[in-house]
Write a protein that holds these residues in place. Sequence first.
Motif, PDB file in Angstrom:
ATOM      1  N   TYR A  42      -2.905   9.196   5.617  1.00  0.00           N
ATOM      2  CA  TYR A  42      -3.058   9.558   4.201  1.00  0.00           C
ATOM      3  C   TYR A  42      -2.548   8.434   3.293  1.00  0.00           C
ATOM      4  N   VAL A  43      -1.420   7.848   3.656  1.00  0.00           N
ATOM      5  CA  VAL A  43      -0.866   6.739   2.870  1.00  0.00           C
ATOM      6  C   VAL A  43      -1.775   5.514   2.987  1.00  0.00           C
ATOM      7  N   PHE A  44      -2.291   5.241   4.187  1.00  0.00           N
ATOM      8  CA  PHE A  44      -3.211   4.101   4.360  1.00  0.00           C
ATOM      9  C   PHE A  44      -4.460   4.269   3.512  1.00  0.00           C
ATOM     10  N   LYS A  45      -5.005   5.473   3.516  1.00  0.00           N
ATOM     11  CA  LYS A  45      -6.274   5.723   2.846  1.00  0.00           C
ATOM     12  C   LYS A  45      -6.137   5.778   1.323  1.00  0.00           C
ATOM     13  N   ASN A  46      -5.086   6.397   0.827  1.00  0.00           N
ATOM     14  CA  ASN A  46      -4.956   6.653  -0.605  1.00  0.00           C
ATOM     15  C   ASN A  46      -3.964   5.758  -1.325  1.00  0.00           C
ATOM     16  N   GLY A  47      -3.148   5.024  -0.582  1.00  0.00           N
ATOM     17  CA  GLY A  47      -2.108   4.217  -1.202  1.00  0.00           C
ATOM     18  C   GLY A  47      -2.551   2.792  -1.499  1.00  0.00           C
TER      19      GLY A  47
ATOM     20  N   ASN B 251       3.374  -9.921   2.619  1.00  0.00           N
ATOM     21  CA  ASN B 251       3.754 -11.324   2.721  1.00  0.00           C
ATOM     22  C   ASN B 251       3.554 -11.712   4.187  1.00  0.00           C
ATOM     23  N   ARG B 252       4.068 -12.830   4.608  1.00  0.00           N
ATOM     24  CA  ARG B 252       3.815 -13.272   5.984  1.00  0.00           C
ATOM     25  C   ARG B 252       4.469 -12.381   7.034  1.00  0.00           C
ATOM     26  N   GLN B 253       5.570 -11.739   6.672  1.00  0.00           N
ATOM     27  CA  GLN B 253       6.334 -10.977   7.654  1.00  0.00           C
ATOM     28  C   GLN B 253       6.026  -9.480   7.664  1.00  0.00           C
ATOM     29  N   LEU B 254       5.760  -8.902   6.495  1.00  0.00           N
ATOM     30  CA  LEU B 254       5.627  -7.450   6.383  1.00  0.00           C
ATOM     31  C   LEU B 254       4.423  -7.067   5.532  1.00  0.00           C
ATOM     32  N   VAL B 255       3.909  -5.864   5.784  1.00  0.00           N
ATOM     33  CA  VAL B 255       2.889  -5.250   4.950  1.00  0.00           C
ATOM     34  C   VAL B 255       3.452  -3.914   4.502  1.00  0.00           C
ATOM     35  N   ILE B 256       3.315  -3.612   3.215  1.00  0.00           N
ATOM     36  CA  ILE B 256       3.777  -2.321   2.697  1.00  0.00           C
ATOM     37  C   ILE B 256       2.587  -1.578   2.107  1.00  0.00           C
ATOM     38  N   TYR B 257       2.404  -0.347   2.555  1.00  0.00           N
ATOM     39  CA  TYR B 257       1.486   0.587   1.919  1.00  0.00           C
ATOM     40  C   TYR B 257       2.367   1.601   1.200  1.00  0.00           C
ATOM     41  N   TYR B 258       2.040   1.902  -0.046  1.00  0.00           N
ATOM     42  CA  TYR B 258       2.862   2.862  -0.775  1.00  0.00           C
ATOM     43  C   TYR B 258       1.994   3.784  -1.606  1.00  0.00           C
ATOM     44  N   LEU B 259       2.478   5.003  -1.770  1.00  0.00           N
ATOM     45  CA  LEU B 259       1.759   6.036  -2.496  1.00  0.00           C
ATOM     46  C   LEU B 259       2.768   6.848  -3.281  1.00  0.00           C
ATOM     47  N   GLN B 260       2.535   6.968  -4.581  1.00  0.00           N
ATOM     48  CA  GLN B 260       3.460   7.733  -5.415  1.00  0.00           C
ATOM     49  C   GLN B 260       3.191   9.221  -5.257  1.00  0.00           C
ATOM     50  N   LYS B 261       4.276   9.981  -5.134  1.00  0.00           N
ATOM     51  CA  LYS B 261       4.204  11.437  -5.033  1.00  0.00           C
ATOM     52  C   LYS B 261       5.154  12.023  -6.075  1.00  0.00           C
ATOM     53  N   PRO B 262       4.641  12.378  -7.248  1.00  0.00           N
ATOM     54  CA  PRO B 262       5.508  12.847  -8.342  1.00  0.00           C
ATOM     55  C   PRO B 262       6.295  14.117  -8.018  1.00  0.00           C
ATOM     56  N   ASP B 263       5.759  14.979  -7.152  1.00  0.00           N
ATOM     57  CA  ASP B 263       6.454  16.228  -6.821  1.00  0.00           C
ATOM     58  C   ASP B 263       7.579  16.036  -5.808  1.00  0.00           C
ATOM     59  N   GLN B 264       7.729  14.842  -5.288  1.00  0.00           N
ATOM     60  CA  GLN B 264       8.754  14.524  -4.284  1.00  0.00           C
ATOM     61  C   GLN B 264       9.911  13.809  -4.975  1.00  0.00           C
TER      62      GLN B 264
ATOM     63  N   VAL C 209      15.851   1.517  -4.733  1.00  0.00           N
ATOM     64  CA  VAL C 209      14.411   1.683  -4.529  1.00  0.00           C
ATOM     65  C   VAL C 209      13.948   2.901  -5.321  1.00  0.00           C
ATOM     66  N   MET C 210      12.795   2.765  -5.968  1.00  0.00           N
ATOM     67  CA  MET C 210      12.237   3.874  -6.735  1.00  0.00           C
ATOM     68  C   MET C 210      12.021   5.079  -5.827  1.00  0.00           C
ATOM     69  N   SER C 211      12.369   6.257  -6.308  1.00  0.00           N
ATOM     70  CA  SER C 211      12.159   7.461  -5.515  1.00  0.00           C
ATOM     71  C   SER C 211      10.752   7.993  -5.775  1.00  0.00           C
ATOM     72  N   SER C 212      10.416   9.066  -5.142  1.00  0.00           N
ATOM     73  CA  SER C 212       9.117   9.742  -5.229  1.00  0.00           C
ATOM     74  C   SER C 212       7.968   8.875  -4.716  1.00  0.00           C
ATOM     75  N   TYR C 213       8.217   8.123  -3.663  1.00  0.00           N
ATOM     76  CA  TYR C 213       7.174   7.329  -3.020  1.00  0.00           C
ATOM     77  C   TYR C 213       7.174   7.591  -1.519  1.00  0.00           C
ATOM     78  N   ASP C 214       5.981   7.526  -0.935  1.00  0.00           N
ATOM     79  CA  ASP C 214       5.838   7.434   0.510  1.00  0.00           C
ATOM     80  C   ASP C 214       5.481   5.986   0.806  1.00  0.00           C
ATOM     81  N   MET C 215       6.172   5.372   1.750  1.00  0.00           N
ATOM     82  CA  MET C 215       5.907   3.978   2.113  1.00  0.00           C
ATOM     83  C   MET C 215       5.734   3.853   3.614  1.00  0.00           C
ATOM     84  N   VAL C 216       4.777   3.019   3.992  1.00  0.00           N
ATOM     85  CA  VAL C 216       4.597   2.668   5.393  1.00  0.00           C
ATOM     86  C   VAL C 216       4.761   1.161   5.478  1.00  0.00           C
ATOM     87  N   ILE C 217       5.633   0.720   6.342  1.00  0.00           N
ATOM     88  CA  ILE C 217       5.911  -0.704   6.506  1.00  0.00           C
ATOM     89  C   ILE C 217       5.422  -1.137   7.881  1.00  0.00           C
TER      90      ILE C 217
END
Length: 113
Positions: A15-20, A25-38, A75-83
Amino acid sequence: MKKAFRIKDNKEFQYVFKNGKSFANRQLVIYYLQKPDQNHIRVGLSVGKKIGNAVTRNRIKRYLRQAFHELEGSVMSSYDMVIIARMPTKQMRFHEVKKSLVHLLYKEHLLKK
């Protein structure tokens, strides 16, 4: 990092991959999706088998969890992150991994000022 703050289910990862949004950078990839209710951040970690054996992959995940633990208040709250870790993280020490993570979060304005 508490288990309530982790993403474990494959459906949640997808879900995070598809909608976020993603940023890398060279070392890491971040996918993030804001979830206001969280009201807290949730993090999922992915380290592929190409990076190394189980010991290496677990070390990288441990470094990333510890880095998030230290950055928890800034770190900002109300986010789902995949690293996703890339190959160069194999040779990196903890402080280098944390620096790379902070760089990505800063570039995407996910750090509190």
